[in-house]
Design a protein around this motif. Sequence first.
Motif, short mmCIF file in Angstrom:
data_model
loop_
_atom_site.label_atom_id
_atom_site.label_comp_id
_atom_site.label_asym_id
_atom_site.label_seq_id
_atom_site.Cartn_x
_atom_site.Cartn_y
_atom_site.Cartn_z
N ALA A 47 -0.43 -10.22 -9.38
CA ALA A 47 -0.63 -9.52 -8.11
C ALA A 47 -0.45 -8.02 -8.26
CB ALA A 47 0.35 -10.06 -7.06
N GLY A 48 -1.46 -7.28 -7.81
CA GLY A 48 -1.37 -5.82 -7.82
C GLY A 48 -1.55 -5.16 -9.16
N LYS A 49 -1.88 -5.94 -10.20
CA LYS A 49 -2.04 -5.38 -11.54
C LYS A 49 -3.45 -4.83 -11.74
CE LYS A 49 2.09 -6.44 -13.06
NZ LYS A 49 2.67 -7.05 -11.86
N VAL A 83 -10.37 -10.45 -7.33
CA VAL A 83 -11.08 -9.30 -6.76
C VAL A 83 -10.15 -8.09 -6.86
CG1 VAL A 83 -12.15 -8.29 -4.72
CG2 VAL A 83 -12.41 -10.74 -5.19
N PHE A 84 -10.62 -7.09 -7.59
CA PHE A 84 -9.86 -5.84 -7.74
C PHE A 84 -10.33 -4.85 -6.69
CE2 PHE A 84 -9.85 -7.88 -11.87
CZ PHE A 84 -8.54 -7.71 -12.31
N ILE A 85 -9.42 -4.37 -5.87
CA ILE A 85 -9.72 -3.35 -4.87
C ILE A 85 -8.87 -2.12 -5.19
CG2 ILE A 85 -9.65 -2.74 -2.42
CD1 ILE A 85 -10.16 -5.67 -1.78
N ASP A 86 -9.52 -0.97 -5.25
CA ASP A 86 -8.84 0.27 -5.67
C ASP A 86 -8.18 0.09 -7.04
OD1 ASP A 86 -9.59 1.56 -3.34
OD2 ASP A 86 -7.78 0.95 -2.27
N GLY A 87 -8.83 -0.72 -7.89
CA GLY A 87 -8.35 -0.90 -9.26
C GLY A 87 -7.20 -1.88 -9.43
N LYS A 88 -6.79 -2.54 -8.35
CA LYS A 88 -5.65 -3.46 -8.42
C LYS A 88 -6.05 -4.87 -7.97
CE LYS A 88 -2.69 -0.16 -9.52
NZ LYS A 88 -1.57 0.21 -8.64
N ALA A 89 -5.45 -5.89 -8.60
CA ALA A 89 -5.74 -7.28 -8.24
C ALA A 89 -5.29 -7.55 -6.81
CB ALA A 89 -5.02 -8.23 -9.20
N ASP A 90 -6.27 -7.81 -5.92
CA ASP A 90 -5.97 -7.93 -4.49
C ASP A 90 -6.18 -9.34 -3.96
OD1 ASP A 90 -5.35 -6.18 -2.04
OD2 ASP A 90 -7.05 -7.37 -1.40
N TRP A 91 -7.29 -9.97 -4.31
CA TRP A 91 -7.53 -11.37 -3.97
C TRP A 91 -7.47 -12.19 -5.25
CZ3 TRP A 91 -7.83 -13.80 0.57
CH2 TRP A 91 -8.16 -13.08 1.73
N ILE A 92 -6.68 -13.23 -5.25
CA ILE A 92 -6.57 -14.11 -6.42
C ILE A 92 -6.90 -15.53 -5.97
CG2 ILE A 92 -5.08 -14.99 -8.25
CD1 ILE A 92 -3.36 -12.46 -7.84
N VAL A 216 -2.95 -10.13 -1.78
CA VAL A 216 -1.87 -9.23 -2.14
C VAL A 216 -1.79 -8.09 -1.12
CG1 VAL A 216 -0.94 -7.73 -3.96
CG2 VAL A 216 -2.25 -9.78 -4.55
N LYS A 217 -0.61 -7.60 -0.84
CA LYS A 217 -0.46 -6.46 0.04
C LYS A 217 -0.98 -5.22 -0.66
CE LYS A 217 3.45 -8.01 2.81
NZ LYS A 217 4.87 -7.78 3.18
N THR A 218 -2.04 -4.64 -0.12
CA THR A 218 -2.57 -3.40 -0.68
C THR A 218 -2.84 -2.43 0.45
OG1 THR A 218 -4.82 -4.26 -0.53
CG2 THR A 218 -3.70 -4.54 -2.63
N LYS A 219 -2.93 -1.14 0.08
CA LYS A 219 -3.18 -0.12 1.08
C LYS A 219 -4.63 -0.15 1.52
CE LYS A 219 0.37 2.97 -0.76
NZ LYS A 219 0.69 4.29 -1.34
#
Length: 219
Positions: A47-49, A83-92, A216-219
């Motif tokens: 998450a978030g990686k 799914v990477f959003i803003d470069g971070k793992a957001d949907w797994i 994942v919690k993302t901005k």
Amino acid sequence: MSAFIKYPIAVLALFSMVMTVDAKNIQQNPTTEQPPAGVLFDIPKLAGKTQAEVEVLLGEPVFCAKSESALNCSFQEDEIEIVFIDGKADWITVNGTFRSPAYSQKVEGKTKAEALALLGDPAFCVKEQSALHCSFKDGDVSVSVEFIDGKVSETTVKGSLANAPYSKETLVMLGLPVKDTSFSNEHVMRWDNIPGLLSVMLHSEGKTVSVATIKVKTK
């Protein structure tokens, strides 16, 4: 007398140097933290990686598709989609059953006899109208094959999560703490109360899990 004094001082100095080196080695080489027993997919480590960090854990993706705002990558023969959003793992997404590129290339378009030569005898087959569905065991992998007009039309693979019970206890297999659900019925369980994650959902296939999705919690 002076030699007698110097000797123990030298020993103490050497001992101090050894202890300092050992302390540095301990700091530089910490004990690798092992995942808890029963964990199949360590979601908190994904998450978030970044994609590079995820690839260290899962290997190279099977493929990636780029859109305007996201990068969708599939890992481990399509068993895990991220799914990477803003470069971070957001949907797994962890799939219980999935289409495997390796098996698609191996058997699709083959006749039943050719598929049997590759996969061995089926565990069972079921006839449904114009299609024949057969289940094979290839080592530790369960492969379902659909034959239409005597040829392989579609193959799916049963993943590690496919045998997981449709229960909150399955959170352990995802490396997550077991908590009461925020919502639950016979088809979907959802958690909005797991630290560091926006939501976790398990989808059922009878008494087992078909798909797990994590936001994942993302901005």
